[in-house]
Every structure is written in C-alpha cells, then in structure tokens.
Design a protein around this motif. Structure first.
Motif, PDB file in Angstrom:
ATOM      1  N   THR A 248     -11.505 -20.409  -9.790  1.00 38.79           N
ATOM      2  CA  THR A 248     -11.383 -19.003 -10.172  1.00 38.79           C
ATOM      3  C   THR A 248     -10.620 -18.219  -9.113  1.00 38.79           C
ATOM      4  O   THR A 248      -9.678 -17.475  -9.421  1.00 38.79           O
ATOM      5  CB  THR A 248     -12.783 -18.398 -10.362  1.00 38.79           C
ATOM      6  OG1 THR A 248     -13.463 -19.119 -11.394  1.00 38.79           O
ATOM      7  CG2 THR A 248     -12.698 -16.937 -10.722  1.00 38.79           C
ATOM      8  N   VAL A 250      -8.640 -19.278  -6.653  1.00 36.21           N
ATOM      9  CA  VAL A 250      -7.249 -19.697  -6.450  1.00 36.21           C
ATOM     10  C   VAL A 250      -6.384 -19.317  -7.645  1.00 36.21           C
ATOM     11  O   VAL A 250      -5.199 -19.010  -7.481  1.00 36.21           O
ATOM     12  CB  VAL A 250      -7.189 -21.219  -6.175  1.00 36.21           C
ATOM     13  CG1 VAL A 250      -5.756 -21.697  -6.095  1.00 36.21           C
ATOM     14  CG2 VAL A 250      -7.911 -21.542  -4.888  1.00 36.21           C
ATOM     15  N   SER A 251      -6.946 -19.277  -8.834  1.00 38.11           N
ATOM     16  CA  SER A 251      -6.173 -18.826 -10.006  1.00 38.11           C
ATOM     17  C   SER A 251      -5.677 -17.396  -9.803  1.00 38.11           C
ATOM     18  O   SER A 251      -4.515 -17.081 -10.080  1.00 38.11           O
ATOM     19  CB  SER A 251      -7.045 -18.893 -11.259  1.00 38.11           C
ATOM     20  OG  SER A 251      -7.413 -20.201 -11.551  1.00 38.11           O
ATOM     21  N   VAL A 252      -6.575 -16.545  -9.325  1.00 38.67           N
ATOM     22  CA  VAL A 252      -6.184 -15.151  -9.083  1.00 38.67           C
ATOM     23  C   VAL A 252      -5.110 -15.090  -7.996  1.00 38.67           C
ATOM     24  O   VAL A 252      -4.125 -14.345  -8.102  1.00 38.67           O
ATOM     25  CB  VAL A 252      -7.421 -14.326  -8.683  1.00 38.67           C
ATOM     26  CG1 VAL A 252      -7.011 -12.924  -8.256  1.00 38.67           C
ATOM     27  CG2 VAL A 252      -8.407 -14.262  -9.836  1.00 38.67           C
ATOM     28  N   ILE A 254      -2.914 -17.419  -7.155  1.00 40.14           N
ATOM     29  CA  ILE A 254      -1.627 -17.936  -7.638  1.00 40.14           C
ATOM     30  C   ILE A 254      -0.875 -16.840  -8.381  1.00 40.14           C
ATOM     31  O   ILE A 254       0.315 -16.575  -8.131  1.00 40.14           O
ATOM     32  CB  ILE A 254      -1.836 -19.166  -8.540  1.00 40.14           C
ATOM     33  CG1 ILE A 254      -2.229 -20.385  -7.700  1.00 40.14           C
ATOM     34  CG2 ILE A 254      -0.590 -19.469  -9.356  1.00 40.14           C
ATOM     35  CD1 ILE A 254      -2.583 -21.602  -8.514  1.00 40.14           C
TER      36      ILE A 254
END
Lengths: 273, 215
Positions: A248, A250-252, A254
């Motif tokens: 979660t 790292v998605s933000v 990226i």
C-alpha cells in the motif's frame, strides 16, 4: 514559481527504505478484498474426500517462490486439518529445501505441534533432475522414478507411498513455483489433473491465459494478495498480510514519484522558456 | 580434427537426437504400449543424464576457477573463496545430511537471504527509474505512465477493499489487453522454439550439432 530540483536516486531510495520500515515496526493492518478464484480454490480443496493425496511440486528458485509461500503454507495447514496426504515432487535443485521450508513454516508435523506424521501423512522427496522428462516419469511410474525420500529412506518403508503408483492416484497438483506452465502442459494437458498455483504476481500476469484454456482444471491466486486472501480463509495471519501494508505504502510512493517527475519536467520547461 | 571424429560428431549426435525426439513425439501422439515404454525409458535416461550434467558443471567451475587462482587473474580471491565454500558445503552437507534442519537453516540464512536481497533491490532501482523515465513527452509515454499508475492503484488493497469494482477493472485489464499481449508472446516463443529445433536438427542453425570449422 521556484523550480523543483531533480531528485537524486539516493534520496528516493532513502524514502523507500523508510516506507518499508514503517509497517515492519508498526503494522497498519490494511484491509484487502476477497477474490472469487481464491475462494474457488479454497472450496475445491475443502470438498475433497478425506485421505486425498495432493502433490506439491514444480521447479523454481526459493528467492522467487517466497511470494508463493503465504498461500502454500495456509493450504498445507488446511490439508492437515482436513486429513489429506501430501507428497512432494521437486523438479528444481532448490525445490526440496523450499518444500521443507513450507512444511516447517506450517508447523504441521507432530514435532512442531501439528498432527502430521512423516511417512504416513506427508513425505518429502529429493531433487528429481530431468525437468519435463522427470515429471512425466514421475506421473507414469512413480515407484520406477523415485526410490528414496529426502532422508534416504526407501519409499517402500513409508506407508504413504503404498498406494501411490502413478498419476491416477493423485487428486490435485499444487505448484507454488514459477514453473507452473510445465505442470499445466503435462499434468493438466496430458493427464487431466487439476492444477493449482499460488502464483507470483508476475507469473499470474503471464500464465493467467491457461485458466481460460483449462476452465475448471487450472487455478491461480495472484501474488502476495492471493496469499493474504488464502491466509484469511484459513484464519491465519502471515507474510501475505504483512506485505499488504508495504504494498500500500509503496503504491502511493510510486504514483507520487511519477507525478513529481512530471511536475519537475514541466517546471524545468517553464524556467527555460 | 580427423574425418572419423568429424563424422561421429556430425551424424551420431544427430541420429541420437532424432531417434529420441521421434520416440518421445510418438509416445505423445500414439496410445501404443511398446512406444509408451520406449518413451518412458528415454525419459528416465534423460533424468540420469541431467544428474550427470550437474557434476560436469561443478568440474567446469573447479577447473576454471583453479586456473584463475593459479594465474592470479582478476578477482582470484573471490574464486578461491568460492572453491573453498564448495568444498566446505559438500563435506558439511554429507556429514550432517543435506536435508537436516541445521543444513536447511544455514542454507536459508546465507544463500537464500542474499538471493532475496538481490531481487529485493530491484524495487529501489525500478522506482527511481520510473521517476526519471515516466515523463509525459508524447502520447506513447502518456499512455504508458497512465496505465502504470492505474494498475498500481487498482491493485492497492485499501482502495479495492471498499470499492470491489476497482478490483474488477484491474482484473479486466489483466485478463483482456494484457492477456492478449501475453498470449501473443507465448505463441511467438513456442513457434520460434519449434522452428529453431527444426533448424538445429537439419543442421542449418549453428549450435551443438554443428561441426566446428565449416560454414
């Protein structure tokens, strides 16, 4: 407007390290959805007859197959609860270690507090070299292909192998490895076995066409999310749950870095004008 | 090279490959017991030969690294370390049993942990690379960046848990446009593999069956 400086890679890496450390220190416990395919796999295994023989086999590298471990560990616990039997088929040189890791992590052996007895409820086999050829030999004539288990004990001395002669004695094949295509081609395509994979997310993206090619015979979960879903179905929390927090954050990051890079580019262009 | 060994290398290897390939294919397509028996026996031979190649690899590494150490080539200390570790692990593994808990713990704590670390490094390089390369300067890069961010968000657990439609959208993208491209790649790879195999068997392709020194 003042321009945004170009970020050095080291700064980005530093932010990522902090992002990975946060959930490690303070788990967020993010929620995640169910998946109909994962639920179908769970129901398929739940509804097998007691005493069913399941083979855990394939070829892969442990460093990649770790992503398959949450789902596989949860599945092994499910098998123990339902009284199934498990035999391995390691087609890669690191695969025997991985299978042992799965059994040890699931804590299903009597020595770890479980109910499985080695040689009666489960057995670990040594590396079978030969790739596809070894797999076909295993399916056609198991006792002609394998003579001893991982510890060097003759398989004739292990009760679990008494009634295991060929593919007809296998109820389901589970592959927690990258090399699922070989299993589909041979086990499902040639011998009609149902094959399940707790697939790595990259493997899911590549191999999901096979679920359409063999409906009702080939199933795949999707990466760590699929593993977390299967853990939840078995009322356990493991690596799959832990990874959702990191994923979660790292998605933000990226998305944020991509946007930041484009804003930096636009502002540099305005400055030059 | 003598003419005899040339002929042996050229024709004997091809005969062996063709016989094995035809026998395996025949066992695949014909439900006839003698053919299946031959095919299964060749499968077992293949497993034995693969076991042998493991030793060939080990001997090759030893020969190459030993030469490197004796000649003090670049990185020879690492080669010496590698040779020492091979010997230690072989002796150690045979003493305590390769599948013992101690060996397993040592193996998982060293080689596997390092391997996972190498793979884990990729995310750092990927993110810094995405920061620099996903700059929207054309329609192509705009589409690329848009779908990257879209897929990342559509797979984010806290978003797709309360909004299951997002997960459906993510799987639609994976199961339709992505799958079409993946299928094309798999089919191309399969067709390419068949063509390459035929070319090697016919001697058109340079490879293991080609005699050295020639066209």
């Amino acid at each position: 407007m003042a321009g945004i400086p170009e970020l050095k890679s080291e700064w980005i890496w530093g932010v990522l390290i902090v992002a990975f450390l946060i959930p490690a220190v303070n788990p967020l416990g993010v929620d995640f959805p169910d998946s109909p395919i994962t639920n179908e796999i769970y129901d398929l295994i739940e509804n097998l007859p007691e005493g069913s023989l399941i083979v855990m086999g394939g070829s892969g590298v442990i460093a990649f197959d770790i992503e398959s471990s949450p789902g596989m560990i949860a599945c092994v616990r499910q098998m123990e609860r339902l009284g199934y039997k498990l035999v391995t088929c390691p087609l890669g040189s690191e695969t025997p270690q991985y299978h042992k890791f799965i059994i040890d992590s699931a804590k299903v052996d009597v020595s770890a507090g479980g109910s499985w007895v080695y040689g009666e409820d489960y057995a670990l086999l040594p590396y079978l070299p030969g790739g596809t050829a070894a797999l076909v030999a295993y399916l056609e004539d198991f006792k002609g292909t394998v003579s001893v288990d991982m510890r060097g004990i003759p398989i004739s001395e292990l009760p679990i192998f008494d009634d295991f002669n060929n593919y007809e004695d296998i109820d389901i094949w589970i592959c927690p490895h990258w090399g699922f295509v070989t299993i589909i081609r041979i086990c499902t395509g040639e011998y009609g076995l149902t094959a399940i994979s707790f697939a790595q997310s990259t493997a899911y993206a590549f191999f999901s066409p096979y679920m359409q090619a063999y409906p009702g015979q080939v199933y795949m979960t999707n990466g760590y999310l699929g593993g977390a879903q299967y853990e939840r179905l078995n009322d356990m929390k493991g690596l799959g749950h832990m990874v959702q927090d990191s994923y979660t954050i790292v998605s933000v990051l990226i998305a944020g870095f991509i946007v930041l890079g484009n804003v930096t580019m636009v502002m540099k262009g305005e400055e030059e004008e | 090279m003598s003419a005899t060994s040339t002929y042996v290398r050229t024709y004997l290897t091809r005969i062996v490959v063709v016989v094995a390939a035809v026998a395996t294919l025949a066992g695949y397509y014909f439900a006839y017991e003698p053919i299946s028996t031959v095919s299964n026996e060749l499968n077992i031979w293949s497993s034995l030969i693969t076991s042998f190649t493991l030793f060939v690899g080990l001997i090759s590494v030893f020969a190459r690294y030993s030469r490197s150490v004796m000649n003090r080539d670049n990185n020879w200390p690492f080669h010496l370390y590698c040779l020492a570790m091979i010997v230690v692990w072989i002796i150690w593994g045979n003493m305590i049993g390769m599948y013992s808990t101690l060996y397993q713990t040592l193996y998982m704590s060293t080689k596997i942990t390092l391997h996972i670390t190498i793979i884990g490094q990729l995310i750092f390089f990927s993110v810094s690379g995405m920061y620099r390369t996903f700059r929207i300067k054309s329609l192509r890069t705009a589409v690329f960046a848009f779908f990257t961010v879209l897929i990342v968000f559509l797979n984010m657990p806290p978003l797709i848990a309360p909004f299951p439609a997002l997960s459906t959208a993510a799987y639609w993208l994976l199961d339709n446009p992505q799958m079409a491209a993946a299928r094309a790649m798999v089919m191309c790879g399969g067709i390419g593999g068949v063509i390459l195999g035929i070319r090697i068997l016919l001697g058109i392709e340079k490879g293991a069956l080609r005699v050295t020194g020639g066209d």
